[in-house]
Design a protein around this motif. Structure first.
Motif, short mmCIF file in Angstrom:
data_model
loop_
_atom_site.label_atom_id
_atom_site.label_comp_id
_atom_site.label_asym_id
_atom_site.label_seq_id
_atom_site.Cartn_x
_atom_site.Cartn_y
_atom_site.Cartn_z
N ALA A 43 0.83 -1.21 0.00
CA ALA A 43 0.00 0.00 0.00
C ALA A 43 0.86 1.25 0.00
N ARG A 44 1.97 1.22 0.74
CA ARG A 44 2.88 2.38 0.71
C ARG A 44 3.46 2.58 -0.68
N PHE A 45 3.83 1.48 -1.34
CA PHE A 45 4.39 1.59 -2.68
C PHE A 45 3.34 2.08 -3.67
N LEU A 46 2.09 1.60 -3.53
CA LEU A 46 1.03 2.03 -4.45
C LEU A 46 0.71 3.51 -4.29
N GLY A 47 1.04 4.08 -3.17
CA GLY A 47 0.76 5.49 -2.94
C GLY A 47 1.92 6.41 -3.25
N THR A 48 2.92 5.93 -4.00
CA THR A 48 4.08 6.77 -4.29
C THR A 48 4.06 7.22 -5.74
N GLY A 49 4.83 8.25 -6.00
CA GLY A 49 5.00 8.72 -7.37
C GLY A 49 5.74 7.71 -8.22
N ARG A 50 6.64 6.95 -7.60
CA ARG A 50 7.39 5.93 -8.33
C ARG A 50 6.43 4.91 -8.96
N PHE A 51 5.42 4.48 -8.20
CA PHE A 51 4.45 3.53 -8.75
C PHE A 51 3.71 4.14 -9.93
N ILE A 52 3.30 5.38 -9.81
CA ILE A 52 2.56 6.03 -10.90
C ILE A 52 3.43 6.14 -12.15
N VAL A 53 4.69 6.49 -11.96
CA VAL A 53 5.60 6.59 -13.11
C VAL A 53 5.77 5.23 -13.75
N TRP A 54 6.03 4.17 -12.96
CA TRP A 54 6.20 2.83 -13.52
C TRP A 54 4.93 2.34 -14.20
N MET A 55 3.78 2.59 -13.58
CA MET A 55 2.52 2.15 -14.17
C MET A 55 2.27 2.89 -15.49
N THR A 56 2.55 4.17 -15.51
CA THR A 56 2.38 4.94 -16.75
C THR A 56 3.32 4.42 -17.82
N PHE A 57 4.56 4.14 -17.45
CA PHE A 57 5.55 3.61 -18.41
C PHE A 57 5.08 2.27 -18.97
N VAL A 58 4.61 1.38 -18.13
CA VAL A 58 4.16 0.06 -18.58
C VAL A 58 2.96 0.20 -19.52
N ILE A 60 2.09 2.82 -21.37
CA ILE A 60 2.52 3.42 -22.64
C ILE A 60 3.24 2.39 -23.49
N MET A 61 4.13 1.61 -22.88
CA MET A 61 4.85 0.58 -23.64
C MET A 61 3.86 -0.46 -24.18
N TRP A 62 2.89 -0.83 -23.35
CA TRP A 62 1.88 -1.80 -23.77
C TRP A 62 1.14 -1.30 -25.01
N VAL A 63 0.67 -0.05 -24.93
CA VAL A 63 -0.10 0.52 -26.04
C VAL A 63 0.78 0.66 -27.28
N VAL A 64 1.99 1.21 -27.12
CA VAL A 64 2.90 1.40 -28.26
C VAL A 64 3.22 0.06 -28.90
N TRP A 65 3.52 -0.94 -28.11
CA TRP A 65 3.87 -2.25 -28.66
C TRP A 65 2.70 -2.84 -29.45
N ASN A 66 1.51 -2.76 -28.87
CA ASN A 66 0.35 -3.39 -29.52
C ASN A 66 -0.22 -2.56 -30.66
N VAL A 67 0.25 -1.34 -30.85
CA VAL A 67 -0.16 -0.54 -32.00
C VAL A 67 0.88 -0.63 -33.11
N SER A 68 2.17 -0.55 -32.75
CA SER A 68 3.21 -0.43 -33.77
C SER A 68 3.92 -1.74 -34.09
N ALA A 69 3.79 -2.75 -33.30
CA ALA A 69 4.48 -4.02 -33.57
C ALA A 69 3.80 -4.75 -34.73
N PRO A 70 4.53 -5.66 -35.37
CA PRO A 70 3.89 -6.45 -36.45
C PRO A 70 2.72 -7.26 -35.90
N GLU A 71 1.78 -7.57 -36.78
CA GLU A 71 0.55 -8.28 -36.38
C GLU A 71 0.83 -9.56 -35.60
#
Length: 181
Positions: A43-58, A60-71
Motif C-alpha cells: 500500500a505504501r508503494f502504491l501510494g508513491t510517485g514511483r508507482f505512478i511513473v512505472w505504471m504509466t511507463f508500462v 505506454i509501452m503496452w499501447v505502443v507495442w500493440n499498435v506499432s508491432a507487427p501483427e
C-alpha cells in the motif's frame, strides 16, 4: 474360564492439565502480522510517485507495442481488452490491500490514542497533587514566622523603645522607684 478385561477397558482419558494436541488443518496457516506488514508495504508503494511513473511507463509501452508491432507479435489487439483486464486485476488486489493497511493504521492510532489519554490522565492527576501540595505549603507558611516578618516585628519593638526613651527619659516607663524604698 478366563475373562478378558482389556476389551472392557474404556479409552484412556485425556489429561485436563495439558493442552490438546493440535488438530490437522485443511487450509494452510499464515501469520496475520506478516501478511499485514506485507500489505502495508504494498500500500505504501502504491501510494508513491514511483508507482505512478512505472505504471504509466508500462501502459505506454503496452499501447505502443500493440499498435506499432507487427501483427504476429501483438498480444493485445485494439481496444486493449487484455490491458483493461490486467488493470482491473491490479485494482482488485490493490483496494483490499490498501484497506487492510488502513485498518492496521487505525488500530495503531487507536492504541496510541489510548496511551496518550492514559498519560494525560496521569499528568492531570500529578498536576492536581502538586497543586494541593503547593497550597498546603502556602497555608503552612502563612503560620510560620518568616525572616521579613521577624525583622519588621523587631523594628517595631525598637521604634517603641525609642519612643519610650523620649517620653520617659530616665529609662523606666513608670518613673523612678526610688521613692518606694
Amino acid at each position: 474360564m478366563a475373562i478378558d478385561r482389556t476389551a472392557e477397558r474404556p479409552a484412556p482419558r485425556t489429561r485436563l492439565d495439558q493442552p490438546r494436541a493440535p488438530r490437522p488443518r485443511l487450509l494452510p496457516e499464515y501469520d496475520p502480522e506478516a501478511f499485514g506488514r506485507l500489505s502495508e508495504r504494498i500500500a505504501r508503494f502504491l501510494g508513491t510517485g514511483r508507482f505512478i511513473v512505472w505504471m504509466t511507463f508500462v501502459i505506454i509501452m503496452w499501447v505502443v507495442w500493440n499498435v506499432s508491432a507487427p501483427e504476429k507479435l501483438r498480444f493485445d489487439q485494439y481496444p486493449f481488452i487484455f490491458l483493461t483486464l490486467m488493470l482491473s486485476l491490479q485494482a482488485s488486489y490493490a483496494a483490499p490491500l490498501i484497506l487492510l493497511a488502513q485498518n492496521r493504521q487505525a488500530d495503531r492510532d487507536r492504541v496510541n490514542l489510548e496511551q496518550d489519554r492514559k498519560q494525560n490522565e496521569r499528568s492531570i492527576a500529578d498536576t492536581e497533587y502538586l497543586t494541593r501540595e503547593i497550597a498546603a505549603l502556602r497555608m503552612g507558611l502563612g503560620e510560620v514566622a518568616t525572616r521579613d516578618w521577624i525583622r519588621s516585628e523587631l523594628q517595631d519593638l525598637v521604634r517603641e523603645m525609642e519612643e519610650q526613651r523620649t517620653v520617659f527619659p530616665n529609662g523606666h516607663p513608670y518613673g523612678s522607684d526610688e521613692g518606694d524604698r
